[in-house]
Design a protein around this motif. Structure first.
Motif, PDB file in Angstrom:
ATOM      1  N   MET A  43     -53.717 -60.859  63.150  1.00  0.00           N
ATOM      2  CA  MET A  43     -53.816 -60.374  61.781  1.00  0.00           C
ATOM      3  C   MET A  43     -53.060 -59.057  61.754  1.00  0.00           C
ATOM      4  O   MET A  43     -53.479 -58.069  62.359  1.00  0.00           O
ATOM      5  CB  MET A  43     -55.294 -60.154  61.441  1.00  0.00           C
ATOM      6  N   PHE A  50     -51.416 -55.838  59.958  1.00  0.00           N
ATOM      7  CA  PHE A  50     -51.505 -54.972  58.789  1.00  0.00           C
ATOM      8  C   PHE A  50     -50.298 -54.067  58.625  1.00  0.00           C
ATOM      9  O   PHE A  50     -50.244 -53.288  57.683  1.00  0.00           O
ATOM     10  CB  PHE A  50     -52.762 -54.103  58.873  1.00  0.00           C
ATOM     11  N   TYR A  54     -46.322 -52.826  58.034  1.00  0.00           N
ATOM     12  CA  TYR A  54     -45.358 -53.153  56.998  1.00  0.00           C
ATOM     13  C   TYR A  54     -44.142 -53.918  57.547  1.00  0.00           C
ATOM     14  O   TYR A  54     -42.995 -53.562  57.314  1.00  0.00           O
ATOM     15  CB  TYR A  54     -44.916 -51.859  56.306  1.00  0.00           C
ATOM     16  N   VAL A  80     -50.963 -59.149  56.456  1.00  0.00           N
ATOM     17  CA  VAL A  80     -51.684 -58.583  55.311  1.00  0.00           C
ATOM     18  C   VAL A  80     -50.984 -57.313  54.854  1.00  0.00           C
ATOM     19  O   VAL A  80     -50.870 -56.359  55.613  1.00  0.00           O
ATOM     20  CB  VAL A  80     -53.147 -58.269  55.681  1.00  0.00           C
ATOM     21  N   HIS A  81     -50.501 -57.355  53.641  1.00  0.00           N
ATOM     22  CA  HIS A  81     -49.806 -56.181  53.112  1.00  0.00           C
ATOM     23  C   HIS A  81     -50.606 -55.615  51.955  1.00  0.00           C
ATOM     24  O   HIS A  81     -50.568 -56.144  50.849  1.00  0.00           O
ATOM     25  CB  HIS A  81     -48.404 -56.564  52.650  1.00  0.00           C
ATOM     26  N   LEU A  82     -51.315 -54.544  52.228  1.00  0.00           N
ATOM     27  CA  LEU A  82     -52.226 -54.004  51.230  1.00  0.00           C
ATOM     28  C   LEU A  82     -51.528 -53.504  49.970  1.00  0.00           C
ATOM     29  O   LEU A  82     -52.130 -53.466  48.906  1.00  0.00           O
ATOM     30  CB  LEU A  82     -53.073 -52.883  51.838  1.00  0.00           C
TER      31      LEU A  82
END
Lengths: 210, 210
Positions: free
Chosen positions: B176, B178, B180, B194-196
DNA sequence: TAGATTGTTAATCGATTAACAATC
DNA sequence: TAGATTGTTAATCGATTAACAATC
């Protein structure tokens, strides 16, 4: 070259940040132009899809040449509204709220964090990333004094609906909700529900299939 | 009633956590059974889609009755592999890593966090949520001594590829990510990027349209 | 100009919705 | 049994891909 008349499918909009990221990367690498085909290889999608997607907004390329990376990057940024200087507040200065406040990713995309709120007396008054944590009791006062476009909700599940409504009542137009519920507002308010455990669960599923 | 023969579309798998969430909520409310139609109203999807989705895994309902909430909930949990006791490690004990470690959401879904790693000497040895932060230098030793299913990457972008490869080399089956960037492994390794900032950008887009 | 590559239309594919027979 | 609601097939819709004329 059609104007932005027909509604852009949500699935296309969701892909825009990814294009934006790849184009930013290309810029960093000093690449000036790229064809839909070359980009399709990098991004692992079809060139057709890329051209279709861009054409929803009116074709940014040039026949025989391809796309100017910097121009395309800035156009997508514009479409996403990254130049609008959207302001945000974070409500809930727990672990996640603090992490998001400290994270500089949001700023980098043009969002301005202008307030952090919590109800914990021991946190109120402390600073996170140079911003003082305010009391949620002062939420309305702050929102009336400052235009806030987007509210980031990192409050406990039990508090999320009430908090969201307070924000919306004061003119907040978009909500990013991190709590384990789904917010649903009428069409006037845009909502993105982010559930961090979802990708973990789909990962778990995928692992089983191997 | 067909066996799990045809591949389940990714779009269906992605919906499973949402079903799981709603069913959990219904359980809490003491609701014992629900029809696809009643659920469709709550979830704002079609009853048809709900029945189609569940039938990819072989029909959990009963004609004339509907679905037993608790049974369906546990079946979906099983499908997602939430009972497998998947172990995780977090690499990168920055703000986000710490927030995820402290968050109890992952545990609640059956994931076991068994290690946190960082390269910052001043953090190594400290505890987060009862788990001691170890040096990334000890990553391989730890992974050889403990079966780790999923690696959660909250390291800086520059370190993510190398870190991912180290994890995979030691048998980690899912990542997973996170940071960029987008990780891309061969089919053997499952990845969720996962790109917040993505939902924040689509929010920004949606706000503009209003 | 010739070559490359877009913008865009048409064809295909897949996902969603509708419909209904099966059955609890 | 009659009524309700699933499981599942068939119809529709939308998104993706292919193809190619337009044009830089």
């Amino acid at each position: 070259m059609s104007e932005n008349i027909k509604k852009v499918p949500a699935v296309v909009v969701k892909r825009l940040p990814r294009y934006y990221r790849y184009l930013g990367e290309l810029m960093k690498q000093g690449i000036k132009r790229i064809s839909s085909n070359a980009l399709s290889v990098k991004m692992n999608v079809t060139a057709s899809q890329i051209r279709q997607d861009f054409n929803y907004f009116g074709g940014f390329g040039q026949q025989g040449y391809g796309y100017n990376v910097e121009h395309l990057h800035s156009e997508i940024g514009e479409i996403l509204g990254l130049n609008d200087g959207d302001t945000t507040v974070i409500v809930g200065a727990g672990n996640l709220g603090r992490a998001l406040a400290s994270h500089n990713t949001f700023e980098k995309r043009g969002f301005k964090l202008i307030g952090i709120f919590d109800n914990d007396e021991s946190i109120i008054g402390t600073e996170i990333n140079g911003i003082e944590v305010m009391s949620v009791d002062d939420l309305e006062d702050f929102l009336h004094a400052n235009r806030v476009d987007i509210g980031i909700l990192t409050v406990p599940k039990a508090a999320v609906v009430e908090t969201a409504e307070r924000l919306v009542k004061c003119g907040v137009k978009g909500l990013m909700n991190f709590s384990y519920t789904e917010l649903n507002f009428d069409k006037k308010v845009a909502v993105e529900n982010v559930h961090l455990s979802d990708p973990l669960m789909t990962l778990s599923y995928k692992i089983k299939q191997k």
